[in-house]
Design a protein around this motif. Structure first.
Motif, PDB file in Angstrom:
ATOM      1  N   SER A   1       0.855  -1.180   0.000  1.00 46.35           N
ATOM      2  CA  SER A   1       0.000   0.000   0.000  1.00 46.35           C
ATOM      3  C   SER A   1       0.892   1.230   0.000  1.00 46.35           C
ATOM      4  O   SER A   1       2.114   1.127  -0.161  1.00 46.35           O
ATOM      5  N   ARG A   2       0.305   2.367   0.226  1.00 49.86           N
ATOM      6  CA  ARG A   2       1.103   3.604   0.280  1.00 49.86           C
ATOM      7  C   ARG A   2       1.845   3.752   1.602  1.00 49.86           C
ATOM      8  O   ARG A   2       2.665   4.656   1.738  1.00 49.86           O
ATOM      9  N   SER A   3       1.551   2.860   2.556  1.00 49.93           N
ATOM     10  CA  SER A   3       2.216   2.925   3.860  1.00 49.93           C
ATOM     11  C   SER A   3       2.890   1.617   4.254  1.00 49.93           C
ATOM     12  O   SER A   3       3.629   1.579   5.232  1.00 49.93           O
ATOM     13  N   GLU A   4       2.648   0.535   3.516  1.00 48.42           N
ATOM     14  CA  GLU A   4       3.223  -0.774   3.819  1.00 48.42           C
ATOM     15  C   GLU A   4       3.879  -1.325   2.552  1.00 48.42           C
ATOM     16  O   GLU A   4       3.227  -1.442   1.515  1.00 48.42           O
ATOM     17  N   ASN A   5       5.188  -1.622   2.695  1.00 53.64           N
ATOM     18  CA  ASN A   5       5.966  -2.013   1.508  1.00 53.64           C
ATOM     19  C   ASN A   5       5.747  -1.007   0.380  1.00 53.64           C
ATOM     20  O   ASN A   5       5.603  -1.354  -0.792  1.00 53.64           O
ATOM     21  N   GLU A   6       5.756   0.252   0.777  1.00 53.32           N
ATOM     22  CA  GLU A   6       5.346   1.334  -0.125  1.00 53.32           C
ATOM     23  C   GLU A   6       6.256   1.508  -1.332  1.00 53.32           C
ATOM     24  O   GLU A   6       5.840   2.067  -2.354  1.00 53.32           O
ATOM     25  N   GLU A   7       7.501   1.027  -1.244  1.00 59.13           N
ATOM     26  CA  GLU A   7       8.401   1.170  -2.392  1.00 59.13           C
ATOM     27  C   GLU A   7       7.920   0.378  -3.596  1.00 59.13           C
ATOM     28  O   GLU A   7       8.256   0.700  -4.743  1.00 59.13           O
ATOM     29  N   LEU A   8       7.107  -0.670  -3.354  1.00 57.44           N
ATOM     30  CA  LEU A   8       6.619  -1.504  -4.446  1.00 57.44           C
ATOM     31  C   LEU A   8       5.345  -0.959  -5.094  1.00 57.44           C
ATOM     32  O   LEU A   8       5.021  -1.313  -6.222  1.00 57.44           O
ATOM     33  N   PHE A   9       4.633  -0.100  -4.379  1.00 55.47           N
ATOM     34  CA  PHE A   9       3.339   0.374  -4.870  1.00 55.47           C
ATOM     35  C   PHE A   9       3.448   1.031  -6.249  1.00 55.47           C
ATOM     36  O   PHE A   9       2.725   0.661  -7.178  1.00 55.47           O
ATOM     37  N   PRO A  10       4.360   1.991  -6.441  1.00 55.31           N
ATOM     38  CA  PRO A  10       4.441   2.648  -7.762  1.00 55.31           C
ATOM     39  C   PRO A  10       5.202   1.847  -8.805  1.00 55.31           C
ATOM     40  O   PRO A  10       5.259   2.250  -9.966  1.00 55.31           O
ATOM     41  N   LEU A  11       5.778   0.727  -8.406  1.00 52.71           N
ATOM     42  CA  LEU A  11       6.484  -0.133  -9.355  1.00 52.71           C
ATOM     43  C   LEU A  11       5.576  -1.217  -9.913  1.00 52.71           C
ATOM     44  O   LEU A  11       5.584  -1.500 -11.110  1.00 52.71           O
ATOM     45  N   VAL A  12       4.770  -1.824  -9.042  1.00 52.71           N
ATOM     46  CA  VAL A  12       3.907  -2.926  -9.465  1.00 52.71           C
ATOM     47  C   VAL A  12       2.744  -2.409 -10.305  1.00 52.71           C
ATOM     48  O   VAL A  12       2.378  -3.007 -11.321  1.00 52.71           O
ATOM     49  N   ILE A  13       2.133  -1.288  -9.872  1.00 48.47           N
ATOM     50  CA  ILE A  13       1.043  -0.710 -10.664  1.00 48.47           C
ATOM     51  C   ILE A  13       1.671   0.027 -11.847  1.00 48.47           C
ATOM     52  O   ILE A  13       2.439   0.970 -11.682  1.00 48.47           O
ATOM     53  N   GLY A  14       1.347  -0.421 -13.027  1.00 44.40           N
ATOM     54  CA  GLY A  14       2.038   0.058 -14.219  1.00 44.40           C
ATOM     55  C   GLY A  14       3.370  -0.637 -14.401  1.00 44.40           C
ATOM     56  O   GLY A  14       4.226  -0.162 -15.140  1.00 44.40           O
ATOM     57  N   GLY A  15       3.534  -1.818 -13.781  1.00 45.47           N
ATOM     58  CA  GLY A  15       4.807  -2.545 -13.827  1.00 45.47           C
ATOM     59  C   GLY A  15       4.802  -3.756 -14.720  1.00 45.47           C
ATOM     60  O   GLY A  15       5.778  -4.505 -14.772  1.00 45.47           O
ATOM     61  N   TYR A  16       3.714  -4.017 -15.425  1.00 43.39           N
ATOM     62  CA  TYR A  16       3.635  -5.041 -16.467  1.00 43.39           C
ATOM     63  C   TYR A  16       4.032  -6.437 -15.980  1.00 43.39           C
ATOM     64  O   TYR A  16       4.652  -7.209 -16.691  1.00 43.39           O
ATOM     65  N   GLY A  17       3.683  -6.733 -14.726  1.00 40.79           N
ATOM     66  CA  GLY A  17       3.861  -8.081 -14.203  1.00 40.79           C
ATOM     67  C   GLY A  17       5.293  -8.486 -13.933  1.00 40.79           C
ATOM     68  O   GLY A  17       5.587  -9.677 -13.805  1.00 40.79           O
ATOM     69  N   LEU A  18       6.192  -7.545 -13.776  1.00 43.34           N
ATOM     70  CA  LEU A  18       7.612  -7.860 -13.651  1.00 43.34           C
ATOM     71  C   LEU A  18       8.094  -7.982 -12.210  1.00 43.34           C
ATOM     72  O   LEU A  18       9.252  -8.349 -11.969  1.00 43.34           O
ATOM     73  N   PHE A  19       7.227  -7.698 -11.237  1.00 48.85           N
ATOM     74  CA  PHE A  19       7.662  -7.715  -9.835  1.00 48.85           C
ATOM     75  C   PHE A  19       6.981  -8.802  -9.019  1.00 48.85           C
ATOM     76  O   PHE A  19       7.283  -8.955  -7.834  1.00 48.85           O
ATOM     77  N   GLY A  20       6.059  -9.537  -9.599  1.00 52.84           N
ATOM     78  CA  GLY A  20       5.365 -10.583  -8.870  1.00 52.84           C
ATOM     79  C   GLY A  20       3.919 -10.683  -9.307  1.00 52.84           C
ATOM     80  O   GLY A  20       3.472 -10.002 -10.234  1.00 52.84           O
ATOM     81  N   VAL A  21       3.178 -11.545  -8.614  1.00 51.78           N
ATOM     82  CA  VAL A  21       1.786 -11.819  -8.960  1.00 51.78           C
ATOM     83  C   VAL A  21       0.875 -11.014  -8.043  1.00 51.78           C
ATOM     84  O   VAL A  21       0.899 -11.188  -6.824  1.00 51.78           O
ATOM     85  N   ILE A  22       0.072 -10.126  -8.618  1.00 52.70           N
ATOM     86  CA  ILE A  22      -0.968  -9.448  -7.845  1.00 52.70           C
ATOM     87  C   ILE A  22      -2.060 -10.475  -7.577  1.00 52.70           C
ATOM     88  O   ILE A  22      -2.663 -11.008  -8.504  1.00 52.70           O
ATOM     89  N   LEU A  23      -2.300 -10.760  -6.295  1.00 54.87           N
ATOM     90  CA  LEU A  23      -3.287 -11.778  -5.939  1.00 54.87           C
ATOM     91  C   LEU A  23      -4.682 -11.197  -5.776  1.00 54.87           C
ATOM     92  O   LEU A  23      -5.648 -11.714  -6.320  1.00 54.87           O
ATOM     93  N   ASP A  24      -4.798 -10.141  -4.991  1.00 53.32           N
ATOM     94  CA  ASP A  24      -6.092  -9.488  -4.810  1.00 53.32           C
ATOM     95  C   ASP A  24      -5.858  -8.036  -4.447  1.00 53.32           C
ATOM     96  O   ASP A  24      -4.741  -7.647  -4.061  1.00 53.32           O
ATOM     97  N   VAL A  25      -6.913  -7.239  -4.570  1.00 54.70           N
ATOM     98  CA  VAL A  25      -6.755  -5.793  -4.439  1.00 54.70           C
ATOM     99  C   VAL A  25      -8.020  -5.192  -3.848  1.00 54.70           C
ATOM    100  O   VAL A  25      -9.118  -5.712  -4.042  1.00 54.70           O
ATOM    101  N   GLU A  26      -7.845  -4.101  -3.104  1.00 54.29           N
ATOM    102  CA  GLU A  26      -8.993  -3.312  -2.661  1.00 54.29           C
ATOM    103  C   GLU A  26      -9.016  -2.010  -3.440  1.00 54.29           C
ATOM    104  O   GLU A  26      -8.041  -1.252  -3.436  1.00 54.29           O
ATOM    105  N   LEU A  27     -10.146  -1.773  -4.100  1.00 52.25           N
ATOM    106  CA  LEU A  27     -10.316  -0.591  -4.937  1.00 52.25           C
ATOM    107  C   LEU A  27     -11.361   0.339  -4.340  1.00 52.25           C
ATOM    108  O   LEU A  27     -12.353  -0.109  -3.753  1.00 52.25           O
ATOM    109  N   GLN A  28     -11.155   1.630  -4.534  1.00 54.30           N
ATOM    110  CA  GLN A  28     -12.150   2.623  -4.149  1.00 54.30           C
ATOM    111  C   GLN A  28     -13.268   2.653  -5.183  1.00 54.30           C
ATOM    112  O   GLN A  28     -13.024   2.522  -6.383  1.00 54.30           O
TER     113      GLN A  28
END
Length: 477
Positions: free
Chosen positions: A179-206
């Motif tokens: 999230s923006r406060s937990e493991n936050e360094e990955l947040f802007p890399l994984v979103i828009g990251g074309y699957g190169l950092f791991g498998v997104i399992l589930d997500v909470e959306l607004q």
């Protein structure tokens, strides 16, 4: 006789498959491609994930066998983003449960293989709607996050802005919350990251409230659009969504436009009369008209006139937000014997639009490219993702192009596309990354100044390069 047909039918089917893929492979089950059909590739295996444990075990098996892993949803990315030669493909489309809808908090918790259609069906009974998604609802959530999608909503820009958190299966097998406060360094890399950092399992959306909208459509000249949008559309808070189309018809090429605004209706009491989720309509007619547009200049003129007439006649119609975000998708399904439809998307600063279109028109007049449709959207500045395409407030031009499948046709299309990208960059713009690898390395780094940082982070966080793709192989090494 029955035995003869039992022998003949498999043989015929095999030849059909080989002909379709354009490869003489003995085991066609191991050939994979995407919607463009431009990059058929032999892989080791496809693993269909339907349970989290199975996905984790598949990654563990890939590490044991030293297999590279790619992640696939609907495979509408067109540049080898979802597979890799002799690698394992994790097909996430079966991991598709909507886990929770929170009406009071206006959020949805969903597995990454679910589609936007799945979400819409789950949230529509609560009077809720998605904030940001593509114009079609056929794509998976994980795929949309991986390309950081955007759409018609002009008040909510890129998809990353609507994400609260997600769970990520890392290359080493660990599952973490990002999230923006937990493991936050990955947040802007994984979103828009074309699957190169791991498998997104589930997500909470607004989410946001669904509401009844009035369609307002009018015709414009290209030179009027920039001021019209800034003064009439963006400043009017009651306009929630916006879409424009730019003529590709020879008679009015890159000169005529029509625009559709989706304004909050004053008849909200009629909401229940319109909130049944719609299905595709007029698909056959649209596909037929688009087919004429592929093959004939007069077909392009006819298709443009039909499009414009249909939307102008829709002026004043009422439609819910959810239904506006359920655009036709089946008409996009095209599998020509010798040709295919591809997409390109260019982002240009709002105040550069008129000059940009003039330069694009002048360039394309002498180019042999079968340009069939241009949709114009707006996306506000959003630089949270490392690979952000919206360095400032931009118009996004989505181009539908028909091209041949042969090598010579690819070469010709590539030369024209690189020329269009040069013009886009000259006007301070960028291009979207989910498409075929026509752009040069230099163009990628000009359009995405943080690209080198992105690829360095990739190698640091995935030192074994477990998650790869053809896109990464071409541009990330």
């Amino acid at each position: 006789m029955r035995k003869v047909w039992m022998i003949i039918i498999p043989i015929v089917l095999s030849y059909i498959l080989i002909f379709q893929w354009g490869l003489n492979e003995r085991d066609p089950k191991n050939i994979i491609t995407d919607v463009s059909r431009l990059m058929p590739t032999k892989i080791d295996k496809i693993v269909k994930g339907s349970q989290e444990k199975g996905i984790v075990n598949a990654l563990s098996k890939a590490r044991e066998e030293n297999l590279r892993v790619s992640i696939a949803g609907k495979r509408h990315s067109q540049g080898g983003h979802t597979y890799y030669p002799d690698g394992m493909v994790l097909d996430m489309t079966g991991f598709n449960v909507v886990l929770d809808v929170d009406p009071s908090g206006k959020t949805v918790h969903v597995q990454s293989g679910a589609t936007w259609d799945d979400i819409q069906k789950a949230i529509n009974p609560y009077g809720l709607s998605v904030k940001v998604m593509q114009s079609q609802n056929i794509f998976t959530i994980g795929g949309s996050l991986s390309v950081n999608a955007h759409g018609r909503d002009i008040r909510n820009g890129s998809l990353i802005e609507t994400v609260n958190w997600f769970r990520l299966l890392k290359p080493d097998g660990e599952i973490i919350i990002v999230s923006r406060s937990e493991n936050e360094e990955l947040f802007p890399l994984v979103i828009g990251g074309y699957g190169l950092f791991g498998v997104i399992l589930d997500v909470e959306l607004q989410l946001t409230s669904d509401e009844l909208l009035t369609l307002e459509t009018e015709e414009l000249d290209v030179e009027d659009y920039e001021d019209y949008f800034s003064q009439t559309v963006l400043k009017d808070e009651k306009v929630r969504m916006h879409l424009a189309r730019l003529s590709t018809a020879p008679d009015t090429f890159l000169k005529d436009m029509y625009v559709t605004n989706y304004r909050v209706s004053e008849d909200q009491e009629k909401y229940n009369d319109y909130n049944t989720l719609k299905k595709d309509e007029f698909t056959g007619l649209t596909k037929f008209s688009l087919g004429l547009s592929r093959n004939f200049d007069w077909g392009k003129n006819l298709f443009w006139d039909m499009q414009k007439s249909f939307f102008v006649k829709s002026d004043g119609n009422l439609e819910t937000r959810n239904n506006v975000m359920r655009s036709e998708s089946k008409f996009l399904e095209y599998k020509g014997e010798n040709d295919t439809d591809i997409l390109q998307e260019y982002f240009v600063p709002v105040d550069e639009y008129e000059e940009y279109i003039d330069d694009l028109r002048e360039y394309l007049v002498d180019e042999n490219i079968n340009l069939m449709n241009i949709t114009v959207r707006y996306v506000n500045q959003s630089q949270e993702a490392v690979l952000s395409y919206a360095k400032e407030d931009m118009f996004a031009l989505v181009l539908l192009i028909n091209q041949g499948l042969g090598e010579e046709e690819r070469k010709q299309t590539g030369e024209t596309i690189r020329g269009m990208i040069d013009i886009t960059i000259e006007h301070g713009g960028s291009y979207y990354l989910p498409y075929y690898q026509y752009p040069t390395h230099e163009q990628l780094h000009q359009a995405y100044p943080k690209a080198e940082q992105f690829f360095q982070n990739k190698r640091q966080l995935d030192p074994d390069e477990r998650f790869v793709s053809i896109f990464y192989e071409v541009y990330g090494k």
